[in-house]
Design an enzyme around this catalytic site. Structure first.
Site, PDB file in Angstrom:
ATOM      1  N   HIS A  91       5.064  42.818  29.174  1.00  0.00           N
ATOM      2  CA  HIS A  91       6.461  42.499  29.433  1.00  0.00           C
ATOM      3  C   HIS A  91       6.508  41.585  30.653  1.00  0.00           C
ATOM      4  CE1 HIS A  91       8.399  46.195  27.306  1.00  0.00           C
ATOM      5  NE2 HIS A  91       7.215  45.924  26.786  1.00  0.00           N
ATOM      6  N   ARG A  92       7.548  40.840  30.768  1.00  0.00           N
ATOM      7  CA  ARG A  92       7.758  40.084  31.999  1.00  0.00           C
ATOM      8  C   ARG A  92       8.202  41.057  33.096  1.00  0.00           C
ATOM      9  NH1 ARG A  92      11.327  34.502  32.667  1.00  0.00           N
ATOM     10  NH2 ARG A  92      10.816  34.211  34.884  1.00  0.00           N
TER      11      ARG A  92
END
Length: 215
Positions: A91-92
């Site tokens: 995920h960012r």
């Protein structure tokens, strides 16, 4: 019993005394047909409950459309429960939230700010032993000849011929001196024909470098 060494294209290379084969051990090259995997000859994996899909079993986040690759060298040994958590699982996390809004809708996912960019390849060298339950994190690079202890969580770059354990994984010690490691990396025995490797089994398994160089 046939004394011939199995081809690297053999699916189940371990014969049992009754003439059957061990269904839970496979050479990976013939059982994984996936565009993002790159697997060397004779590398094998074992599982107490053999999966129908070894690629998904070992690397569940490596999709056909993933930008990253999983590269595994020759003669690697992968125990039950090992998983490669590749970059497409990321995920960012550089903003205020890590929630992947784009995968649930609200417009096309491509280019959305909640999606991370492409991640790095995960690279495993030759003759690496990954113990039971090891987790290899995105972008890890494990050098040839490493031994990764059971349950270790590995990230970053691990030098060749290191013994690694723990969460997060740490180098416990090097298996050999710098001179011996340099000689082994120069010899690249894993690139020899299998007949020559078997002729040098004693030198390889007893650690006789002089005898190995003569072979």
């Amino acid at each position: 019993m046939d004394d011939l060494y199995p081809s690297p294209d053999t699916v189940h290379p371990v014969p049992l005394p009754d003439g059957s084969v061990h269904a839970g051990t496979v050479f990976l090259k013939p059982v994984i047909d996936h565009p993002r995997w790159d697997i060397g000859a004779y590398s094998y994996a074992s599982a107490h409950h053999p999966p129908s899909d070894w690629a998904f079993h070992l690397a569940p986040y490596l999709y056909d459309f993933s930008p990253e690759r999983l590269i595994i060298g020759k003669f690697c040994q992968i125990a039950d429960g090992v998983q490669f958590i590749t970059a497409s699982a990321n995920h960012r996390y550089d903003g205020f939230t890590s929630f992947p809004f784009a995968i649930f809708g609200g417009g096309p996912a491509a280019g959305r700010p909640s999606m991370p960019g492409p991640g790095p390849d995960t690279v495993i060298g030759h003759d690496v032993w990954l113990g039971q339950g090891v987790r290899v994190l995105p972008g890890a690079r494990i050098g040839s000849g490493c031994i990764i202890g059971s349950g270790a969580v590995v990230s970053g770059e691990i030098p060749p011929y290191a013994i690694v354990a723990g969460n997060p994984a740490q180098v416990i010690r090097m298996r050999f001196s710098e001179d011996v490691i340099a000689s082994l990396l120069e010899l690249c025995w894993w690139d020899w024909p299998i007949e020559r490797i078997l002729q040098n089994e004693d030198a390889l398994c007893t650690g006789d470098l002089r005898l190995l160089k003569a072979g």
